[in-house]
Design an enzyme around this catalytic site. Structure first.
Site, PDB file in Angstrom:
ATOM      1  N   LYS A  22       0.845  -1.205   0.000  1.00 54.91           N
ATOM      2  CA  LYS A  22       0.000   0.000   0.000  1.00 54.91           C
ATOM      3  C   LYS A  22       0.881   1.256   0.000  1.00 54.91           C
ATOM      4  O   LYS A  22       0.701   2.155  -0.818  1.00 54.91           O
ATOM      5  CB  LYS A  22      -0.888  -0.004   1.251  1.00 54.91           C
ATOM      6  CG  LYS A  22      -1.529   1.341   1.547  1.00 54.91           C
ATOM      7  CD  LYS A  22      -2.394   1.299   2.781  1.00 54.91           C
ATOM      8  CE  LYS A  22      -1.689   1.601   4.077  1.00 54.91           C
ATOM      9  NZ  LYS A  22      -1.423   3.020   4.351  1.00 54.91           N
ATOM     10  N   ASN A  23       1.846   1.305   0.921  1.00 54.39           N
ATOM     11  CA  ASN A  23       2.616   2.536   1.076  1.00 54.39           C
ATOM     12  C   ASN A  23       3.503   2.813  -0.131  1.00 54.39           C
ATOM     13  O   ASN A  23       3.785   3.969  -0.442  1.00 54.39           O
ATOM     14  CB  ASN A  23       3.451   2.497   2.363  1.00 54.39           C
ATOM     15  CG  ASN A  23       2.570   2.665   3.601  1.00 54.39           C
ATOM     16  OD1 ASN A  23       1.390   2.992   3.483  1.00 54.39           O
ATOM     17  ND2 ASN A  23       3.143   2.428   4.769  1.00 54.39           N
ATOM     18  N   CYS A 118      -4.756   8.272   9.888  1.00 52.08           N
ATOM     19  CA  CYS A 118      -4.941   7.644  11.201  1.00 52.08           C
ATOM     20  C   CYS A 118      -4.595   8.626  12.316  1.00 52.08           C
ATOM     21  O   CYS A 118      -3.631   9.393  12.199  1.00 52.08           O
ATOM     22  CB  CYS A 118      -4.008   6.432  11.338  1.00 52.08           C
ATOM     23  SG  CYS A 118      -4.571   4.962  10.483  1.00 52.08           S
ATOM     24  N   ARG A 123       1.590  14.440  13.400  1.00 53.84           N
ATOM     25  CA  ARG A 123       1.993  14.285  12.002  1.00 53.84           C
ATOM     26  C   ARG A 123       2.007  15.600  11.210  1.00 53.84           C
ATOM     27  O   ARG A 123       1.258  15.768  10.240  1.00 53.84           O
ATOM     28  CB  ARG A 123       1.109  13.242  11.305  1.00 53.84           C
ATOM     29  CG  ARG A 123       1.096  11.930  12.039  1.00 53.84           C
ATOM     30  CD  ARG A 123       0.306  10.876  11.335  1.00 53.84           C
ATOM     31  NE  ARG A 123       1.087  10.156  10.350  1.00 53.84           N
ATOM     32  CZ  ARG A 123       0.611   9.136   9.645  1.00 53.84           C
ATOM     33  NH1 ARG A 123      -0.600   8.732   9.800  1.00 53.84           N
ATOM     34  NH2 ARG A 123       1.374   8.518   8.771  1.00 53.84           N
ATOM     35  N   ASP A 126       6.145  19.850   8.453  1.00 54.45           N
ATOM     36  CA  ASP A 126       7.301  20.750   8.398  1.00 54.45           C
ATOM     37  C   ASP A 126       8.513  20.176   7.654  1.00 54.45           C
ATOM     38  O   ASP A 126       9.218  20.899   6.951  1.00 54.45           O
ATOM     39  CB  ASP A 126       7.688  21.206   9.818  1.00 54.45           C
ATOM     40  CG  ASP A 126       7.776  20.049  10.803  1.00 54.45           C
ATOM     41  OD1 ASP A 126       7.293  18.943  10.478  1.00 54.45           O
ATOM     42  OD2 ASP A 126       8.326  20.229  11.897  1.00 54.45           O
ATOM     43  N   ASP A 308       4.739   0.244  12.064  1.00 50.31           N
ATOM     44  CA  ASP A 308       3.495  -0.311  11.525  1.00 50.31           C
ATOM     45  C   ASP A 308       3.285  -1.778  11.910  1.00 50.31           C
ATOM     46  O   ASP A 308       2.244  -2.359  11.565  1.00 50.31           O
ATOM     47  CB  ASP A 308       3.462  -0.169   9.998  1.00 50.31           C
ATOM     48  CG  ASP A 308       3.218   1.267   9.558  1.00 50.31           C
ATOM     49  OD1 ASP A 308       2.944   2.109  10.422  1.00 50.31           O
ATOM     50  OD2 ASP A 308       3.300   1.532   8.333  1.00 50.31           O
ATOM     51  N   ARG A 400      -8.606  -0.028   4.572  1.00 56.54           N
ATOM     52  CA  ARG A 400      -7.628   0.897   3.986  1.00 56.54           C
ATOM     53  C   ARG A 400      -6.311   0.169   3.733  1.00 56.54           C
ATOM     54  O   ARG A 400      -5.545   0.578   2.869  1.00 56.54           O
ATOM     55  CB  ARG A 400      -7.365   2.067   4.944  1.00 56.54           C
ATOM     56  CG  ARG A 400      -8.559   2.972   5.153  1.00 56.54           C
ATOM     57  CD  ARG A 400      -8.184   4.180   6.014  1.00 56.54           C
ATOM     58  NE  ARG A 400      -6.829   4.581   5.703  1.00 56.54           N
ATOM     59  CZ  ARG A 400      -5.941   4.973   6.598  1.00 56.54           C
ATOM     60  NH1 ARG A 400      -6.260   5.073   7.859  1.00 56.54           N
ATOM     61  NH2 ARG A 400      -4.723   5.311   6.229  1.00 56.54           N
TER      62      ARG A 400
END
Ligand code: UD1
Length: 421
Positions: A22-23, A118, A123, A126, A308, A400
């Site tokens: 997914k990522n 999430c 998060r 910057d 994760d 997801r």
């Protein structure tokens, strides 16, 4: 909202195919904005986050074609590109921020809503902003949107990231591919998904060296062309399913799995009493005799233990012999699964970034609430070996990140079903 019912049962046996990451896919898809020619991704995972990225890219003017039941995604951005990534789509998924670098590189300006995703920590953006500013972009926050422009075009630069952010490395890599001159990213993230993105960009004509190390060098080129690229195996889905036989006993082969994607995780499994063997089909996982042993885990950027997989690992350690300490160093609010596991009889104390897990003999089924993507699946794993029935409510996060989760676990003998609402 759907819920999932899991009934604890005995050892698991069989094969689980692991999908594309997914990522990785979420970073590869925005790369289509860098070229007018089509980008085709094979081995794409069939997930709602991928659909969200489809919707976002389509809203920017990309032409999307999703084939073979979602496994193949072709995108082409030869028409007019809209520079505005709208709040209504971006808020659904943090990875939407990955269109910022490509839009800036392609159009010289972009307006991208601050992302959602999430609820596992603040998060901020910057590090992304600093990286793109190093390339000459001017970025302002107005009304919840980042307004970015690069009036004279992006220019290569040497930039050291304060922290090896995965997303910021990806944004900078894509932007620098079309910048003028040489860019060096120091303290770059080293995740396999970044290596996958660099390999795909190289197929598109980018000149990149050093991906997978903390120093990536990019020579900007004038244009990129089309390419076809298979998405790398999902190391988080892999690790998750490796934990199923670790928790329940038995032997499961995770098809497509490769040791180098999950080395630090496999070290911890080994210390806990779980055997992992590389075969020509994937990774074969079985629990050695006796109870799982406690191990301490610290989450870190790759090649360290992945954040994760922290929630899923905690599900395993709940029934280990002894006390384990899990330290979360990437996200400040990532133990929301702990109180839910406690409802199932786990003995966990959370103090700031540390969770201390005192192993108990067995968990007991209970109604629980899924709070984020990885937390959802940790509760399913815990339920697989618990006594009685576990009902995991609010599972929309699960879709997801995990395709066909019930079918994959049923195929190895788990008792799991989805109750549709
Ligand atoms: C990616 C993964 C996510 C994984 C995470 C860490 C995707 C789509 N998501 O997320 O599943 O958990 O890597 O491995 O690939 N940070 C800042 N400022 C920034 C950017 C990040 O402070 O500008 C902080 C974050 O709040 C977080 C930490 O840095 O605490 C790690 O974030 P980052 O590596 O950027 O993760 P993501 O790319 O968002």
């Amino acid at each position: 909202m759907d819920s999932i019912v899991v009934t604890g049962n005995g050892p698991l046996q069989g094969d689980i195919p692991i999908a594309g990451a997914k990522n990785a896919c979420l970073a590869l898809m925005p790369a289509t904005l860098l070229s007018e020619e089509p980008l085709t991704l094979t081995n794409a995972p069939r997930l709602s986050d991928i659909k969200t990225m489809n919707t976002l890219l389509a809203s920017l003017g990309a032409e999307m074609a999703v084939l073979q039941d979602g496994l193949v995604i072709t995108t082409a951005s030869h028409g007019e590109i809209n520079p505005v990534a709208d709040y209504d789509i971006v808020r659904k998924m943090r990875a939407s921020n990955l269109v910022l670098g490509p839009l800036l590189a392609r159009l010289g300006h972009a307006v991208v809503s601050l992302p959602g995703g999430c609820a596992i920590g603040a998060r901020p953006m910057d590090i992304h902003i600093e990286a793109l500013e190093a390339l000459g972009a001017e970025i302002e926050l107005k009304d919840g949107y980042l307004h970015a422009k690069a009036p004279g075009g992006l220019k290569g630069a040497v930039h050291k990231m304060r922290f090896a952010s995965v997303g910021a490395t990806e944004n900078m890599l894509m932007a620098a591919s079309l910048a003028k001159g040489t860019t060096v990213i120091e303290n770059a993230a080293r995740e396999p998904e970044i290596v996958d993105l660099a390999q795909c960009l190289r197929k598109m004509g980018a000149q990149i060296d050093g991906e997978g190390t903390s120093r990536i060098e990019i020579q900007g080129v004038d244009r990129l062309h089309g390419a076809t690229h298979p998405v790398v195996t999902d190391r988080i889905e892999l690790g998750t399913y490796m934990l199923a036989p670790a928790i329940c006993g038995g032997e499961v082969e995770c098809l497509g799995g490769r040791l180098e994607l999950v080395e630090s995780f496999v070290e911890k499994l080994d210390a806990a009493g779980v055997s992992v063997e590389q075969t020509d089909r994937g990774l074969k996982v079985s629990r050695r005799n006796g109870r799982i042993r406690a191990v301490d885990v610290v989450t870190e950027p790759f090649p360290g233990f992945p954040t994760d997989l922290q929630a899923q690992m905690m599900a395993l350690l709940c029934t280990a012999e002894g006390t384990s300490v899990l330290e979360e160093k990437i996200f400040e609010n990532r133990f929301m699964h702990a109180p839910e596991l406690t409802r199932m009889g786990a003995n966990i104390e959370v103090h700031g970034g540390h969770a201390t897990v005192h192993g108990v003999e067995r968990l007991k089924g209970a109604p629980v609430m899924a709070t984020d993507l990885r937390a959802s699946v940790s509760l399913i794993l815990a339920g697989l070996a618990a006594e009685g029935e576990t009902v995991v409510n609010r599972v929309y996060h699960l879709d997801r990140g995990y395709e066909h989760v019930e079918a994959k676990l049923q195929a190895v003998g788990a008792k799991i079903e989805r109750i549709k609402e």
